[in-house]
Design a protein around this motif. Structure first.
Motif, short mmCIF file in Angstrom:
data_model
loop_
_atom_site.label_atom_id
_atom_site.label_comp_id
_atom_site.label_asym_id
_atom_site.label_seq_id
_atom_site.Cartn_x
_atom_site.Cartn_y
_atom_site.Cartn_z
N PRO A 1 36.78 28.87 49.88
CA PRO A 1 37.21 30.08 49.19
C PRO A 1 36.10 30.67 48.34
CG PRO A 1 38.07 28.14 48.07
CD PRO A 1 37.40 27.64 49.32
N ALA A 2 36.09 32.00 48.23
CA ALA A 2 35.22 32.66 47.27
C ALA A 2 35.90 32.62 45.91
CB ALA A 2 34.96 34.10 47.69
N ARG A 3 35.10 32.55 44.86
CA ARG A 3 35.65 32.50 43.49
C ARG A 3 35.07 33.66 42.69
NH1 ARG A 3 38.14 27.67 42.49
NH2 ARG A 3 37.93 26.11 44.13
N HIS A 4 35.96 34.44 42.11
CA HIS A 4 35.56 35.63 41.37
C HIS A 4 36.11 35.54 39.95
CE1 HIS A 4 34.32 37.20 45.24
NE2 HIS A 4 35.55 37.06 45.71
N ALA A 5 35.19 35.44 38.98
CA ALA A 5 35.59 35.30 37.58
C ALA A 5 36.07 36.64 37.02
CB ALA A 5 34.41 34.78 36.76
N PHE A 6 37.21 36.60 36.35
CA PHE A 6 37.71 37.75 35.61
C PHE A 6 37.22 37.65 34.17
CE2 PHE A 6 39.70 38.73 39.34
CZ PHE A 6 40.68 39.72 39.26
N THR A 7 37.16 38.76 33.48
CA THR A 7 36.56 38.79 32.15
C THR A 7 37.61 38.94 31.06
OG1 THR A 7 36.22 41.19 32.26
CG2 THR A 7 34.43 39.78 33.06
N GLY A 8 37.35 38.26 29.93
CA GLY A 8 38.17 38.45 28.74
C GLY A 8 39.59 37.98 28.85
N ILE A 9 39.87 37.02 29.73
CA ILE A 9 41.24 36.55 29.90
C ILE A 9 41.51 35.38 28.96
CG2 ILE A 9 42.94 35.68 31.54
CD1 ILE A 9 41.93 38.51 32.13
N ALA B 1 45.02 33.37 26.59
CA ALA B 1 46.48 33.17 26.61
C ALA B 1 47.20 34.46 26.23
CB ALA B 1 46.87 32.05 25.67
N GLY B 2 48.16 34.85 27.04
CA GLY B 2 48.94 36.06 26.77
C GLY B 2 48.34 37.34 27.30
N SER B 3 47.11 37.30 27.85
CA SER B 3 46.49 38.52 28.38
C SER B 3 47.32 39.07 29.53
CB SER B 3 45.07 38.23 28.88
OG SER B 3 44.22 37.84 27.83
N SER B 4 47.53 40.38 29.53
CA SER B 4 48.20 41.05 30.64
C SER B 4 47.17 41.87 31.40
CB SER B 4 49.32 41.95 30.13
OG SER B 4 50.34 41.19 29.52
N TYR B 5 47.12 41.69 32.70
CA TYR B 5 46.11 42.38 33.50
C TYR B 5 46.60 42.47 34.94
CZ TYR B 5 44.81 37.68 35.09
OH TYR B 5 44.84 36.42 35.63
N ALA B 6 45.93 43.32 35.72
CA ALA B 6 46.26 43.48 37.13
C ALA B 6 45.12 42.94 37.98
CB ALA B 6 46.51 44.94 37.47
N ALA B 7 45.46 42.17 39.02
CA ALA B 7 44.48 41.66 39.98
C ALA B 7 44.70 42.39 41.30
CB ALA B 7 44.65 40.16 40.17
N ASP B 8 43.60 42.85 41.90
CA ASP B 8 43.71 43.64 43.11
C ASP B 8 42.51 43.38 44.02
OD1 ASP B 8 44.64 45.46 44.95
OD2 ASP B 8 44.03 47.24 43.83
N VAL B 9 42.74 43.54 45.32
CA VAL B 9 41.68 43.48 46.32
C VAL B 9 41.83 44.68 47.22
CG1 VAL B 9 40.87 42.29 48.40
CG2 VAL B 9 41.28 40.99 46.33
N ASP B 10 40.72 45.43 47.42
CA ASP B 10 40.71 46.57 48.33
C ASP B 10 39.78 46.25 49.50
OD1 ASP B 10 42.39 47.97 46.70
OD2 ASP B 10 40.79 49.12 45.71
N PHE B 11 40.29 46.37 50.73
CA PHE B 11 39.47 46.18 51.92
C PHE B 11 38.76 47.48 52.29
CE2 PHE B 11 42.08 42.46 52.17
CZ PHE B 11 41.34 41.53 52.89
N GLN B 12 37.61 47.36 52.91
CA GLN B 12 36.89 48.53 53.39
C GLN B 12 37.78 49.32 54.36
OE1 GLN B 12 33.16 47.52 55.21
NE2 GLN B 12 32.70 49.62 55.86
N GLU B 13 37.78 50.63 54.20
CA GLU B 13 38.62 51.47 55.05
C GLU B 13 38.17 51.35 56.51
OE1 GLU B 13 38.79 55.45 53.72
OE2 GLU B 13 39.74 54.97 51.79
N TYR B 14 39.16 51.33 57.40
CA TYR B 14 38.84 51.16 58.82
C TYR B 14 40.03 51.59 59.66
CZ TYR B 14 37.38 49.02 63.22
OH TYR B 14 37.02 48.83 64.53
N THR C 1 45.26 29.33 28.02
CA THR C 1 44.23 29.90 28.90
C THR C 1 43.05 30.42 28.09
OG1 THR C 1 45.84 30.51 30.58
CG2 THR C 1 43.75 31.72 30.58
N THR C 2 41.84 30.10 28.57
CA THR C 2 40.62 30.67 27.98
C THR C 2 39.75 31.37 29.01
OG1 THR C 2 39.46 28.55 28.26
CG2 THR C 2 40.54 28.95 26.12
N SER C 3 40.09 31.23 30.31
CA SER C 3 39.35 31.92 31.36
C SER C 3 40.21 31.94 32.62
CB SER C 3 38.00 31.23 31.66
OG SER C 3 38.20 29.92 32.15
#
Length: 619
Positions: free
Chosen positions: A237-245, A247-260, A164-166
């Motif tokens: 689909p929308a595409r959102h690039a993550f940074t600095g990823i 091979a072997g990178s550990s990270y958390a992916a999250d989506v927060d919806f507007q409160e309602y 992986t490079t991105s």
């Protein structure tokens, strides 16, 4: 597709030994006649999801929304079909061997059919996919304080696979259901994408251009903007690039919806599909790909832009690792000299796309009438040099020529109750306005004589600030009825080729935010459209001369059963079609006429309003 259900089909994909530079999923939506007594049959906007199910993974490949497709409307007769193209190249590691394709139909009535095919195009992919991590998938309630949507889309920890490079999040979300605020279908809310605890982007869940839908008019509320979808369109689909990823990178992916919090009754929800796609290095430093011909083409998905005699338009994607600042094209129409043009001053970043308009083709305005002319375009250079990966540099389309109109005619327009909303203008390809009408009074008829036009290509541009045309059934109580049409000096109507009939009638003016009608003025070329009429009915047939098909338009002032027949010059009946005319525009096509000998033919329409006959010529 007869009711809410999962339709599963086993498939066998290639075994993975051959590389493919692109994989396209072609979804063809069609119709069938429901059993007698069915209340609704293809009348509503339903969600369709398509899933790839392998022995180990399930991914949503594509999503689309069916149109309001009552068979009485001109664009959606019983034999209507619409093709939707989805690029699913990144799923290649999973599109192998035995699998199941699931079509999930969210509905409560029948009327639609679905057909799925995959096109595997050999070659080197722009960048390899090292792995896909599924994040969230499902229909989740929104605004329920006892069951917050955040519980369904919680953060997920990921480790990037080898090579992986991105990485990019592929996120598809559409809103459905309505409370007292119209949420989720008719309210604009946002979501935030987070990498670890950092917010990468905030994006509104909203589609604001439904009134420009290419599939129009429709039999329902097609012009209303909605939460990330429009009736009859695919959902990308929308595409959102993550940074600095890497091979072997550990990270958390999250989506927060507007409160309602839900207001009153109703059950708002979002249908969500999220996944992380991990990529390796780009295969090429410089690589431009021709993705699509917007015009000229007969592809129904680009209906609003065609037929044209104007400037060709293409969509280009940067599939290399270096930004693109210029692209040189060679392009042309069969029988006319090739043109060369360099689009400079571009800034197309890797994996980005841009719509590029090419200069007009000299001679295109004077072409003979044709329903199967050919346009070709080829990328010659990128950034001033040769494109080292040329396999994705060429496209070809078949198209119908724009109609031929006389040099002098009248534009007739009656405003509705909102007299200033709708305007029209006629301009040349340079954008010079020749004549225009900007009404200031409601319920007023204007009859404007268009100045004599020289030979060339022109466009009639109609705009509506309310995005509800001059008549739309849902707003008719307040807006009333207006109309617009072009008329020759002898009283004959010049038919539009953009889905609208060419005479005053309620349904005829349902065009949303507006439309553009291209037409040609040229001496010595047979006019491909003629109109004959009685007191209750008019008939238009085009093109003439024709080669392989005829497009028949019948304008009716009242509903009635009708028979449309094609005869040769000796009176032999060759084809016949039965239909039920509606008040407004009715269309049909006679196809596969290639085998007919050259000569004169007659098209006859018979109904309670009388009989009308038109003569056409076969090349």
């Amino acid at each position: 597709l007869n009711y809410f259900n999962d339709f599963d089909t086993p498939v066998v994909f290639p075994n993975g030994s051959t590389p493919y530079r692109k994989i396209i999923m072609v979804f063809t939506l069609g119709k069938y006649q429901c059993p007698a007594g069915t209340q609704y049959c293809g009348d509503w906007d339903y969600t369709i999801q398509n899933f790839l199910m392998t022995p180990t993974d399930t991914f949503e490949l594509a999503r689309l929304i069916t149109p309001y497709a009552n068979a009485s409307y001109p664009r959606t007769p019983w034999d209507w079909k619409e093709r939707y193209y989805f690029d699913v190249t990144e799923f290649y590691p999973y599109l192998k061997n035995n699998a199941v394709i699931r079509l999930r139909y969210h509905n409560y009535s029948g009327g639609f059919t679905g057909n799925i095919r995959f096109a595997f195009i050999e070659g080197t992919p722009p960048r390899p996919v090292t792995g896909i991590t599924k994040l969230w998938s499902g229909a989740f309630n929104y605004g329920d304080v006892n069951n917050p949507i955040e519980n369904k889309v919680a953060a997920i920890n990921i480790t990037a696979p080898a090579g992986t490079t991105s990485a990019e999040m592929r996120f598809t979300v559409t809103g459905h259901g309505a409370d007292n605020n119209g949420c989720s279908e008719f309210c604009s809310r946002y979501y935030r994408v987070k990498q670890n605890s950092n917010v990468l982007v905030q994006k509104n869940i909203w589609k604001d251009d439904c009134g420009y839908n290419d599939l129009y008019p429709q039999s329902g509320t097609w012009i209303y903007n909605r939460a990330n979808w429009c009736p009859g369109e695919q959902v990308l689909p929308a595409r959102h690039a993550f940074t600095g990823i890497t091979a072997g990178s550990s990270y958390a992916a999250d989506v927060d919806f507007q409160e309602y919090t839900v207001s009153g009754s109703g059950n708002p929800s979002y249908i969500v599909s999220g996944m992380m796609v991990h990529y390796g290095d780009y295969a090429f430093a410089v690589d431009a790909s021709l993705e699509e011909i917007i015009s000229p083409t007969d592809y129904e998905g680009n209906f609003r832009s065609n037929p044209t005699c104007g400037k060709p338009a293409v969509r280009v994607k940067n599939t290399g690792s270096t930004a693109i600042n210029s692209v040189t094209f060679q392009y042309g129409v069969n029988g006319l000299p090739l043109q060369t043009y360099t689009a400079s001053g571009l800034t197309i970043f890797p994996n980005g796309e841009q719509l590029i308009t090419l200069p007009e083709i000299p001679g295109m305005a004077g072409m003979n009438a044709s329903s199967n002319a050919t346009f070709s375009v080829n990328i010659q250079q990128v950034n001033g040099g040769a494109d080292p990966h040329s396999h994705n540099n060429a496209l070809t389309s078949v198209f119908s020529t724009a109609p031929i109109w006389p040099a002098q005619f009248n534009m007739v327009m009656k405003t509705n109750n909102l007299g200033t909303q709708t305007r029209w203008r006629i301009e040349d390809l340079a954008g010079n306005v020749i004549i225009q009408r900007n009404p200031v009074s409601p319920q007023t008829t204007h009859n404007d004589a268009v100045p004599a036009l020289s030979n060339g290509c022109y466009r009639l541009v109609v705009t509506d600030d309310g995005c509800d045309g001059l008549y739309w059934w849902a707003n008719a109580g307040s807006t009333g009825t207006g109309w617009i049409y072009a008329q020759e000096s002898n009283g004959s109507i010049l038919p539009f080729t953009n889905g609208l009939p060419s005479y005053p009638s309620g349904q005829s003016q349902d065009f949303g935010c507006g439309f553009t009608q291209y037409f040609r003025v040229t001496a010595g070329v047979p006019t491909p459209v003629h109109t004959v009429r009685t007191g209750n009915m008019e008939l238009s047939v085009n093109p003439s001369p024709f080669t392989s098909s005829l497009h028949v338009t019948i304008g009716s002032l009242r509903p009635a059963p009708a028979r449309v027949s094609l005869y040769d010059a000796r009176g032999t009946k060759l084809r016949v079609k039965l239909l039920h005319l509606v008040n407004g525009l009715n269309t049909l096509r006679f196809e596969q006429l290639d085998g007919l000998p050259a000569g004169t033919y007659l098209v006859t329409a018979e109904a309670a309003g009388g009989t009308v006959t038109e003569k056409v010529i076969k090349q």
